[in-house]
Design a protein around this motif. Structure first.
Motif, mmCIF file in Angstrom:
data_model
loop_
_atom_site.group_PDB
_atom_site.id
_atom_site.type_symbol
_atom_site.label_atom_id
_atom_site.label_comp_id
_atom_site.label_asym_id
_atom_site.label_seq_id
_atom_site.Cartn_x
_atom_site.Cartn_y
_atom_site.Cartn_z
ATOM 1 N N ASP A 62 2.740 2.079 12.975
ATOM 2 C CA ASP A 62 4.081 2.235 13.555
ATOM 3 C C ASP A 62 4.949 3.226 12.769
ATOM 4 O O ASP A 62 6.049 3.576 13.188
ATOM 5 N N GLY A 63 4.464 3.678 11.611
ATOM 6 C CA GLY A 63 5.170 4.667 10.819
ATOM 7 C C GLY A 63 6.324 4.134 9.994
ATOM 8 O O GLY A 63 6.986 4.890 9.301
ATOM 9 N N ASP A 64 6.579 2.831 10.044
ATOM 10 C CA ASP A 64 7.727 2.254 9.353
ATOM 11 C C ASP A 64 7.398 1.640 7.995
ATOM 12 O O ASP A 64 8.304 1.313 7.238
ATOM 13 N N ARG A 65 6.121 1.430 7.705
ATOM 14 C CA ARG A 65 5.713 0.792 6.453
ATOM 15 C C ARG A 65 4.579 1.577 5.813
ATOM 16 O O ARG A 65 3.897 2.346 6.477
ATOM 17 N N VAL A 66 4.376 1.312 4.563
ATOM 18 C CA VAL A 66 3.249 1.903 3.854
ATOM 19 C C VAL A 66 2.633 0.831 2.958
ATOM 20 O O VAL A 66 3.346 0.016 2.369
ATOM 21 N N ALA A 67 1.301 0.808 2.930
ATOM 22 C CA ALA A 67 0.572 -0.044 1.991
ATOM 23 C C ALA A 67 0.069 0.858 0.875
ATOM 24 O O ALA A 67 -0.370 1.981 1.131
ATOM 25 N N TYR A 68 0.155 0.386 -0.344
ATOM 26 C CA TYR A 68 -0.320 1.176 -1.468
ATOM 27 C C TYR A 68 -0.749 0.244 -2.591
ATOM 28 O O TYR A 68 -0.388 -0.934 -2.626
ATOM 29 N N VAL A 69 -1.524 0.778 -3.497
ATOM 30 C CA VAL A 69 -2.025 0.014 -4.630
ATOM 31 C C VAL A 69 -1.125 0.287 -5.833
ATOM 32 O O VAL A 69 -0.772 1.433 -6.096
ATOM 33 N N VAL A 70 -0.755 -0.772 -6.537
ATOM 34 C CA VAL A 70 -0.063 -0.627 -7.811
ATOM 35 C C VAL A 70 -1.046 -1.036 -8.897
ATOM 36 O O VAL A 70 -1.574 -2.152 -8.893
ATOM 37 N N SER A 71 -1.305 -0.101 -9.791
ATOM 38 C CA SER A 71 -2.264 -0.308 -10.862
ATOM 39 C C SER A 71 -1.527 -0.439 -12.189
ATOM 40 O O SER A 71 -0.640 0.355 -12.499
ATOM 41 N N THR A 72 -1.882 -1.466 -12.949
ATOM 42 C CA THR A 72 -1.330 -1.649 -14.287
ATOM 43 C C THR A 72 -2.486 -1.775 -15.276
ATOM 44 O O THR A 72 -3.592 -2.178 -14.903
ATOM 45 N N ILE A 73 -2.221 -1.440 -16.503
ATOM 46 C CA ILE A 73 -3.247 -1.511 -17.532
ATOM 47 C C ILE A 73 -3.090 -2.817 -18.308
ATOM 48 O O ILE A 73 -1.992 -3.168 -18.736
ATOM 49 N N ASP A 74 -4.189 -3.517 -18.466
ATOM 50 C CA ASP A 74 -4.228 -4.749 -19.250
ATOM 51 C C ASP A 74 -5.095 -4.474 -20.477
ATOM 52 O O ASP A 74 -6.318 -4.557 -20.405
ATOM 53 N N THR A 75 -4.459 -4.125 -21.588
ATOM 54 C CA THR A 75 -5.234 -3.787 -22.790
ATOM 55 C C THR A 75 -5.891 -5.016 -23.408
ATOM 56 O O THR A 75 -6.924 -4.892 -24.062
ATOM 57 N N GLU A 76 -5.316 -6.193 -23.192
ATOM 58 C CA GLU A 76 -5.926 -7.420 -23.730
ATOM 59 C C GLU A 76 -7.308 -7.653 -23.119
ATOM 60 O O GLU A 76 -8.246 -8.015 -23.809
ATOM 61 N N GLU A 77 -7.416 -7.459 -21.812
ATOM 62 C CA GLU A 77 -8.680 -7.662 -21.103
ATOM 63 C C GLU A 77 -9.481 -6.378 -20.960
ATOM 64 O O GLU A 77 -10.592 -6.395 -20.409
ATOM 65 N N ASP A 78 -8.913 -5.252 -21.405
ATOM 66 C CA ASP A 78 -9.548 -3.937 -21.308
ATOM 67 C C ASP A 78 -9.926 -3.620 -19.856
ATOM 68 O O ASP A 78 -11.067 -3.321 -19.530
ATOM 69 N N GLN A 79 -8.918 -3.707 -18.989
ATOM 70 C CA GLN A 79 -9.147 -3.452 -17.571
ATOM 71 C C GLN A 79 -7.862 -2.996 -16.889
ATOM 72 O O GLN A 79 -6.776 -3.111 -17.438
ATOM 73 N N TYR A 80 -8.021 -2.478 -15.681
ATOM 74 C CA TYR A 80 -6.883 -2.178 -14.813
ATOM 75 C C TYR A 80 -6.703 -3.359 -13.872
ATOM 76 O O TYR A 80 -7.666 -3.889 -13.330
ATOM 77 N N ASP A 81 -5.469 -3.777 -13.672
ATOM 78 C CA ASP A 81 -5.150 -4.782 -12.667
ATOM 79 C C ASP A 81 -4.548 -4.046 -11.479
ATOM 80 O O ASP A 81 -3.679 -3.190 -11.641
ATOM 81 N N ARG A 82 -5.028 -4.380 -10.277
ATOM 82 C CA ARG A 82 -4.564 -3.704 -9.070
ATOM 83 C C ARG A 82 -4.195 -4.738 -8.012
ATOM 84 O O ARG A 82 -4.933 -5.686 -7.774
ATOM 85 N N ALA A 83 -3.058 -4.508 -7.383
ATOM 86 C CA ALA A 83 -2.614 -5.327 -6.260
ATOM 87 C C ALA A 83 -2.071 -4.389 -5.191
ATOM 88 O O ALA A 83 -1.621 -3.288 -5.488
ATOM 89 N N ILE A 84 -2.111 -4.844 -3.942
ATOM 90 C CA ILE A 84 -1.587 -4.046 -2.839
ATOM 91 C C ILE A 84 -0.136 -4.447 -2.605
ATOM 92 O O ILE A 84 0.202 -5.628 -2.586
ATOM 93 N N TRP A 85 0.684 -3.437 -2.449
ATOM 94 C CA TRP A 85 2.101 -3.612 -2.169
ATOM 95 C C TRP A 85 2.398 -3.037 -0.794
ATOM 96 O O TRP A 85 1.696 -2.146 -0.317
ATOM 97 N N ILE A 86 3.461 -3.541 -0.153
ATOM 98 C CA ILE A 86 3.948 -3.041 1.122
ATOM 99 C C ILE A 86 5.377 -2.556 0.901
ATOM 100 O O ILE A 86 6.191 -3.255 0.292
ATOM 101 N N GLY A 87 5.660 -1.370 1.402
ATOM 102 C CA GLY A 87 7.008 -0.833 1.254
ATOM 103 C C GLY A 87 7.516 -0.261 2.561
ATOM 104 O O GLY A 87 6.742 0.186 3.405
ATOM 105 N N ASP A 88 8.829 -0.304 2.726
ATOM 106 C CA ASP A 88 9.482 0.354 3.859
ATOM 107 C C ASP A 88 10.704 1.091 3.309
ATOM 108 O O ASP A 88 10.850 1.244 2.099
ATOM 109 N N ALA A 89 11.576 1.521 4.161
ATOM 110 C CA ALA A 89 12.729 2.304 3.717
ATOM 111 C C ALA A 89 13.683 1.497 2.841
ATOM 112 O O ALA A 89 14.430 2.072 2.055
#
Length: 126
Positions: A20-47
């Motif tokens: 519909d052009g009104d929203r966007v899904a995207y991945v937010v990646s954060t670094i977890d140095t304790e676990e030595d990995q990237y954590d990723r979750a999907i976010w939804i955004g609009d205007a």
């Protein structure tokens, strides 16, 4: 900069616009140095706002269904990614595949009735 400084970094990735052009899904990646990995979750955004849509920590590659009612993505657990689908208005994600070596990518059919996946699997000796 020290390794501990990396824990505060977040990176948006792979934006996908809703049909519909009104929203966007995207991945937010954060670094977890304790676990030595990237954590990723999907976010939804609009205007007006953005919000975390999936729990993570191994969610990536979001793709809206052609009619926009579902969001498919790769959910990685135990270092193996599987195809998951969640309704676009929220709820629980359903894991759709169970490949030993995981799904690497996928694509919706034009009518949204099926998904094609690319996955690696073990084969018998040739």
């Amino acid at each position: 900069m020290t390794p501990e400084d990396l824990n505060g970094l977040t990176t948006p990735q792979t934006p996908v616009v809703h049909p519909d052009g009104d929203r966007v899904a995207y991945v937010v990646s954060t670094i977890d140095t304790e676990e030595d990995q990237y954590d990723r979750a999907i976010w939804i955004g609009d205007a007006d706002d953005s919000r975390q849509f999936t729990a993570g920590p191994g969610d990536s590659l979001p793709r809206w269904s052609p009619d926009g009612t579902r969001l498919a993505f790769i959910r990685t657990e135990d270092k193996v990614g599987q195809l998951a689908i969640i309704p676009s208005d929220g709820g629980e994600a359903e894991i759709m595949t169970d490949f030993d070596l995981g799904v690497t990518t996928f694509e919706w059919s034009p009518d949204g009735s099926t998904l094609a996946v690319a996955a690696t699997t073990y084969v018998e000796d040739w």
